[in-house]
Design an enzyme around this catalytic site. Sequence first.
Site, PDB file in Angstrom:
ATOM      1  N   GLU A  27      32.764  -0.461 -50.271  1.00 32.61           N
ATOM      2  CA  GLU A  27      31.523  -0.421 -51.044  1.00 32.61           C
ATOM      3  C   GLU A  27      31.287   0.930 -51.701  1.00 32.61           C
ATOM      4  OE1 GLU A  27      29.445  -2.627 -47.328  1.00 32.61           O
ATOM      5  OE2 GLU A  27      28.143  -1.421 -48.590  1.00 32.61           O
ATOM      6  N   CYS A  51      35.481   1.854 -39.768  1.00 36.87           N
ATOM      7  CA  CYS A  51      35.261   3.170 -39.161  1.00 36.87           C
ATOM      8  C   CYS A  51      35.514   3.097 -37.662  1.00 36.87           C
ATOM      9  CB  CYS A  51      33.826   3.622 -39.424  1.00 36.87           C
ATOM     10  SG  CYS A  51      33.461   5.295 -38.851  1.00 36.87           S
ATOM     11  N   LEU A  66      23.145  14.219 -37.212  1.00 35.22           N
ATOM     12  CA  LEU A  66      22.755  14.712 -35.886  1.00 35.22           C
ATOM     13  C   LEU A  66      22.064  13.600 -35.095  1.00 35.22           C
ATOM     14  CD1 LEU A  66      22.906  17.254 -34.160  1.00 35.22           C
ATOM     15  CD2 LEU A  66      20.755  18.024 -35.183  1.00 35.22           C
ATOM     16  N   CYS A  73      24.907   1.484 -45.602  1.00 36.60           N
ATOM     17  CA  CYS A  73      26.239   1.586 -44.995  1.00 36.60           C
ATOM     18  C   CYS A  73      26.918   0.327 -44.477  1.00 36.60           C
ATOM     19  CB  CYS A  73      26.131   2.511 -43.801  1.00 36.60           C
ATOM     20  SG  CYS A  73      26.616   4.135 -44.198  1.00 36.60           S
TER      21      CYS A  73
HETATM   22  N1  SAH Z   1      30.741   8.884 -41.071  1.00 35.06           N
HETATM   23  C1  SAH Z   1      29.876   9.781 -41.786  1.00 35.06           C
HETATM   24  C2  SAH Z   1      29.391   9.270 -43.120  1.00 35.06           C
HETATM   25  C3  SAH Z   1      28.963   7.839 -43.270  1.00 35.06           C
HETATM   26  S1  SAH Z   1      27.382   7.303 -42.790  1.00 35.06           S
HETATM   27  C4  SAH Z   1      28.733  10.200 -40.908  1.00 35.06           C
HETATM   28  O1  SAH Z   1      28.610   9.701 -39.810  1.00 35.06           O
HETATM   29  O2  SAH Z   1      27.965  11.067 -41.322  1.00 35.06           O
HETATM   30  C5  SAH Z   1      26.162   8.101 -43.782  1.00 35.06           C
HETATM   31  C6  SAH Z   1      24.865   8.313 -43.006  1.00 35.06           C
HETATM   32  O3  SAH Z   1      24.151   7.080 -42.789  1.00 35.06           O
HETATM   33  C7  SAH Z   1      25.106   8.894 -41.615  1.00 35.06           C
HETATM   34  O4  SAH Z   1      24.155   9.890 -41.347  1.00 35.06           O
HETATM   35  C8  SAH Z   1      24.895   7.697 -40.728  1.00 35.06           C
HETATM   36  O5  SAH Z   1      24.631   8.079 -39.416  1.00 35.06           O
HETATM   37  C9  SAH Z   1      23.765   7.010 -41.436  1.00 35.06           C
HETATM   38  N2  SAH Z   1      23.549   5.604 -41.069  1.00 35.06           N
HETATM   39  C10 SAH Z   1      24.451   4.678 -40.721  1.00 35.06           C
HETATM   40  N3  SAH Z   1      23.859   3.504 -40.446  1.00 35.06           N
HETATM   41  C11 SAH Z   1      22.559   3.694 -40.637  1.00 35.06           C
HETATM   42  C12 SAH Z   1      21.401   2.860 -40.522  1.00 35.06           C
HETATM   43  N4  SAH Z   1      21.520   1.595 -40.126  1.00 35.06           N
HETATM   44  N5  SAH Z   1      20.210   3.384 -40.802  1.00 35.06           N
HETATM   45  C13 SAH Z   1      20.089   4.687 -41.206  1.00 35.06           C
HETATM   46  N6  SAH Z   1      21.115   5.516 -41.340  1.00 35.06           N
HETATM   47  C14 SAH Z   1      22.343   5.037 -41.052  1.00 35.06           C
END
Ligand code: SAH
Length: 346
Positions: free
Chosen positions: A89, A109, A212, A330
């Site tokens: 995506e 992932c 974080l 995501c």
């Molecule tokens: N793997 C990387 C980048 C991809 S996710 C990472 O972990 O940073 C991009 C952001 O979206 C990350 O901060 C992730 O934790 C957040 N994210 C994933 N699923 C989410 C959800 N359901 N609601 C809010 N944020 C989410």
Amino acid sequence: MNLKSMTIPEIGAILKEMGQPAFRAKQIYTWLHKGVRSYEEMSNLPRELRQRMAEQYPIYAPNVVRKQESKKDGTIKYLWQLADGNCVETVLMRYHYGNTVCISSEVGCLMGCAFCASTLGGLVRRLEAHEMLDQVLFTQIDSGLPISHIVLMGIGEPLDNFDNVMRFLELVNSPEGMNISMRHISLSTCGLVPKIDELAKRKLQITLSVSLHAPNDQTRNTIMPVNKAYPTEALLQACRRYYQATSRRISFEYAMIDGVNDSVEDAKELIRRLKGLPAHFNLIPLNHVEESPLKPSSKNAVARFQKTLEDAGIPATVRRTLGSDIDASCGQLRRKYTKEQEHIGE
Ligand code: SAH
């Protein structure tokens, strides 16, 4: 390696072996980065060379399998099919400062975060550099909207695909290519400490975003398995080293989850632990994922949390939810599509 993943000198080395002049490398590179779908479009190349290249280095471009456009805010979400049939995506968001694409770095992932749809089916494979470039390029071509900003925040963990991501950054930043400034690129990681150190050594002007999502190990362990390998103290130390090496303020992402990480106490603990580290917080009200019991924090809880951080001098913005009507969080679109395909296959 795919020709579109190569730099100009690398293409030059191939052409040299074919007995071609050096200047052809830049010509081919420029065409590839314009998004041509075949060598036939490379009108300044001799016919014979076009034919040889087509045989030896076929050009791949992704196909759109789904395209959804938000009626609310113009956000467009693409599901691309790659050369091997896998799908990823890309989301195009329209901000006042410029059109921004959120791209995927992997198919699936490995990281297993409890709130994230991208990780539900595990990791299928890592993307090659040109497959990341193509997401930017073909989103621009299909939408007709010039792209100025990139966030590596789609499916996958970019630092788990380090070499290909570094190569992608070099390509997309190149003056002969899309020429997108490093300062307009953000890379988001769940916190792979050794890779953050490796990235710091490169001294790129990109923004490092760190997911974080919790102020301490006790909470972070329950939602992010990666925390068992790289606990919060090690992660925050790596962030401090990153800042020392690059002078770039760290951007922390913080998904606000009801009753899990959203109390004023949590905010105060963050303030204590981040003392002296220039940072910015991006508060993201959790996007609900069907398969997960976790719920978004209330508006009040988000506002309280934001105020606590800001009162302590830590800038915190609440991320606007874009594309909420089109599964734009995501991995949700790919997940839906894959499930549908499985259903058809039954
Ligand atoms: N793997 C990387 C980048 C991809 S996710 C990472 O972990 O940073 C991009 C952001 O979206 C990350 O901060 C992730 O934790 C957040 N994210 C994933 N699923 C989410 C959800 N359901 N609601 C809010 N944020 C989410």
